[in-house]
Design a protein around this motif. Structure first.
Motif, PDB file in Angstrom:
ATOM      1  N   UNK A  51     -19.356   9.467   4.090  1.00 53.83           N
ATOM      2  CA  UNK A  51     -18.425   8.848   3.148  1.00 53.83           C
ATOM      3  C   UNK A  51     -17.128   9.650   3.153  1.00 53.83           C
ATOM      4  N   UNK A  52     -16.023   8.951   3.263  1.00 49.96           N
ATOM      5  CA  UNK A  52     -14.743   9.616   3.300  1.00 49.96           C
ATOM      6  C   UNK A  52     -14.082   9.550   1.924  1.00 49.96           C
ATOM      7  N   UNK A  53     -13.490  10.650   1.542  1.00 50.56           N
ATOM      8  CA  UNK A  53     -12.768  10.702   0.279  1.00 50.56           C
ATOM      9  C   UNK A  53     -11.456   9.926   0.452  1.00 50.56           C
ATOM     10  N   UNK A  54     -11.045   9.180  -0.574  1.00 52.47           N
ATOM     11  CA  UNK A  54      -9.767   8.483  -0.464  1.00 52.47           C
ATOM     12  C   UNK A  54      -8.630   9.508  -0.428  1.00 52.47           C
ATOM     13  N   UNK A  55      -7.571   9.179   0.313  1.00 50.99           N
ATOM     14  CA  UNK A  55      -6.418  10.072   0.394  1.00 50.99           C
ATOM     15  C   UNK A  55      -5.682  10.105  -0.949  1.00 50.99           C
ATOM     16  N   UNK A  56      -5.403  11.317  -1.451  1.00 50.88           N
ATOM     17  CA  UNK A  56      -4.637  11.383  -2.718  1.00 50.88           C
ATOM     18  C   UNK A  56      -3.198  10.904  -2.466  1.00 50.88           C
ATOM     19  N   UNK A  57      -2.678  10.172  -3.395  1.00 48.50           N
ATOM     20  CA  UNK A  57      -1.335   9.614  -3.241  1.00 48.50           C
ATOM     21  C   UNK A  57      -0.318  10.486  -3.878  1.00 48.50           C
TER      22      UNK A  57
END
Length: 57
Positions: A51-57
Protein backbone atom coordinates in the motif's frame (compact mmCIF):
# COMPACT_ATOMS: atom_id res chain seq x y z
CA UNK A 1 6.27 -51.40 -32.48
CA UNK A 2 9.15 -52.83 -30.46
CA UNK A 3 11.15 -53.22 -33.67
CA UNK A 4 11.35 -49.39 -33.89
CA UNK A 5 14.64 -48.25 -32.29
CA UNK A 6 12.82 -45.21 -30.87
CA UNK A 7 10.45 -47.37 -28.78
CA UNK A 8 11.09 -47.09 -25.03
CA UNK A 9 10.61 -50.84 -24.64
CA UNK A 10 6.99 -50.92 -23.52
CA UNK A 11 5.75 -51.76 -26.99
CA UNK A 12 3.12 -49.04 -26.71
CA UNK A 13 4.97 -46.20 -28.43
CA UNK A 14 3.08 -44.50 -31.23
CA UNK A 15 5.62 -42.20 -32.85
CA UNK A 16 4.73 -39.70 -35.57
CA UNK A 17 6.93 -38.61 -38.49
CA UNK A 18 8.44 -35.80 -36.37
CA UNK A 19 9.59 -38.24 -33.68
CA UNK A 20 6.90 -37.33 -31.14
CA UNK A 21 5.35 -40.12 -29.09
CA UNK A 22 1.78 -40.07 -27.75
CA UNK A 23 3.23 -40.00 -24.20
CA UNK A 24 4.91 -36.63 -24.81
CA UNK A 25 8.47 -37.79 -25.35
CA UNK A 26 10.47 -36.66 -28.39
CA UNK A 27 13.19 -38.49 -30.33
CA UNK A 28 16.37 -36.37 -30.07
CA UNK A 29 18.34 -38.40 -32.63
CA UNK A 30 19.78 -40.76 -30.02
CA UNK A 31 17.04 -41.46 -27.48
CA UNK A 32 13.50 -40.63 -26.44
CA UNK A 33 13.35 -37.80 -23.91
CA UNK A 34 11.04 -35.11 -22.63
CA UNK A 35 11.16 -32.09 -24.94
CA UNK A 36 12.39 -28.84 -23.45
CA UNK A 37 9.72 -26.16 -23.41
CA UNK A 38 10.28 -23.38 -25.94
CA UNK A 39 9.24 -20.76 -23.38
CA UNK A 40 9.18 -21.36 -19.65
CA UNK A 41 5.98 -20.11 -18.09
CA UNK A 42 6.30 -18.81 -14.56
CA UNK A 43 3.28 -19.98 -12.60
CA UNK A 44 4.33 -18.19 -9.42
CA UNK A 45 1.82 -15.47 -8.56
CA UNK A 46 3.25 -11.97 -8.31
CA UNK A 47 3.91 -10.62 -4.81
CA UNK A 48 1.17 -8.42 -3.34
CA UNK A 49 1.54 -4.72 -3.99
CA UNK A 50 2.48 -2.71 -0.93
CA UNK A 51 0.00 0.00 0.00
CA UNK A 52 1.38 3.36 -0.98
CA UNK A 53 0.95 6.44 1.17
CA UNK A 54 -0.71 9.34 -0.64
CA UNK A 55 1.67 12.17 -1.54
CA UNK A 56 1.33 15.11 0.86
CA UNK A 57 0.21 18.24 -0.95
Amino acid sequence: MQDDERCCGTGTCIIDAKGRCWCGQQWDGEKMCRPTPAVAHDTTPPPPQAAQEPDPV
